[in-house]
Design an enzyme around this catalytic site. Structure first.
Site, short mmCIF file in Angstrom:
data_model
loop_
_atom_site.label_atom_id
_atom_site.label_comp_id
_atom_site.label_asym_id
_atom_site.label_seq_id
_atom_site.Cartn_x
_atom_site.Cartn_y
_atom_site.Cartn_z
N HIS A 104 43.65 31.93 70.46
CA HIS A 104 42.29 31.42 70.24
C HIS A 104 42.09 30.19 71.13
O HIS A 104 42.98 29.35 71.24
CB HIS A 104 42.10 31.03 68.77
CG HIS A 104 41.34 32.06 67.98
ND1 HIS A 104 41.79 32.55 66.78
CD2 HIS A 104 40.16 32.69 68.23
CE1 HIS A 104 40.90 33.44 66.32
NE2 HIS A 104 39.91 33.53 67.19
N CYS A 147 38.35 38.85 65.95
CA CYS A 147 39.60 38.49 66.64
C CYS A 147 40.79 38.96 65.83
O CYS A 147 41.71 39.60 66.36
CB CYS A 147 39.66 36.98 66.90
SG CYS A 147 38.51 36.48 68.20
N GLU A 177 48.17 32.64 67.42
CA GLU A 177 48.02 33.10 66.04
C GLU A 177 49.34 33.69 65.53
O GLU A 177 49.94 34.55 66.19
CB GLU A 177 46.91 34.14 65.93
CG GLU A 177 45.53 33.59 66.26
CD GLU A 177 45.08 32.50 65.31
OE1 GLU A 177 45.68 32.35 64.22
OE2 GLU A 177 44.13 31.77 65.66
#
Ligand code: PCA
Length: 214
Positions: A166, A142, A77
């Site tokens: 992820h 998250c 991310e």
């Protein structure tokens, strides 16, 4: 180098969260410098536990890991945003939903990952592990844990790379094989190992931006 790897327990339709299995696998290796933590998918617990863990361990590297059902590959991310937003249908483990709230009232709009993105993507490519850089971690737990970790490191003055991985569904969690991509636990675990190795071996200037030196 001290490392915290934080995963999540089950949520939604999925009885098992691969991130929990990944953290347990890491912990079973018994490396005293790698601290594995599994948190419930709970806004309140994450908001409390993440700063506590950051304070207790003062790690050099913080990696959050979570399940993103429907994603076709591993994803680093790029950014954690100061936004918590999820509807009642996706209520957390305590039954809590939120509509367009900040994660932290006094925090910045976003934190960029401080993981060495290029090195991680390169290591995955070399190993034949599908993975990419994702531009959004969503606005659920998250993202919240990623933002909270970056915020806690800043607040506590912990010099720590902070990032989030992820992972896709495991093949055994797929209920609609014509629509849901998946990845084996072995490949996910190998991909996670490469994230940790690349992050631990990174030089000071390695980060999100291409060609940056510092
Ligand atoms: N995935 C969710 C929360 C916990 C998890 O494993 C998310 O992507 O926000």
């Amino acid at each position: 180098m001290r490392v915290v790897v934080q995963g999540f327990g089950p949520f939604g339709d999925f009885a098992v969260n691969p991130s929990e299995l990944l953290v347990r696998l890491l912990s079973e290796r018994g490396d005293p410098d790698v601290i594995g933590e599994v948190l419930p998918v709970s806004k309140q617990r994450v908001a409390t536990a993440v700063p506590e863990l950051m304070k207790t361990h003062r790690p050099d590297l913080w990696l959050g890991v979570g399940l993103a059902a429907g994603r076709p590959a591993l994803a680093i991310e790029a950014v954690a945003v100061n936004l918590a937003h999820w509807p009642q249908e996706r209520a957390d483990a305590d039954g809590v939903s939120v509509a367009r709230q900040p994660v932290t009232v006094h925090g910045p709009a976003a934190y960029l990952t401080t993981l060495p993105a290029e090195q991680i993507l390169g290591a995955w490519r070399k190993a034949g592990i599908p993975g990419y850089l994702s531009q959004t971690a969503g606005s659920y737990l998250c993202n919240l844990s990623f933002y909270a970790a970056a915020q806690a490191a800043a607040d506590l003055g912990v010099e720590c790379r902070v990032g989030f991985l992820h992972v896709p569904l495991l093949p055994e969690l797929v209920t609609e094989p014509d629509r849901q991509p998946s990845m084996s636990m072995a490949l996910q675990a190998a991909g996670l190992d490469l994230v940790l190795a690349a992050s631990q071996n990174a030089s000071q200037g390695d980060g999100l931006y291409l060609g940056r030196t510092a």
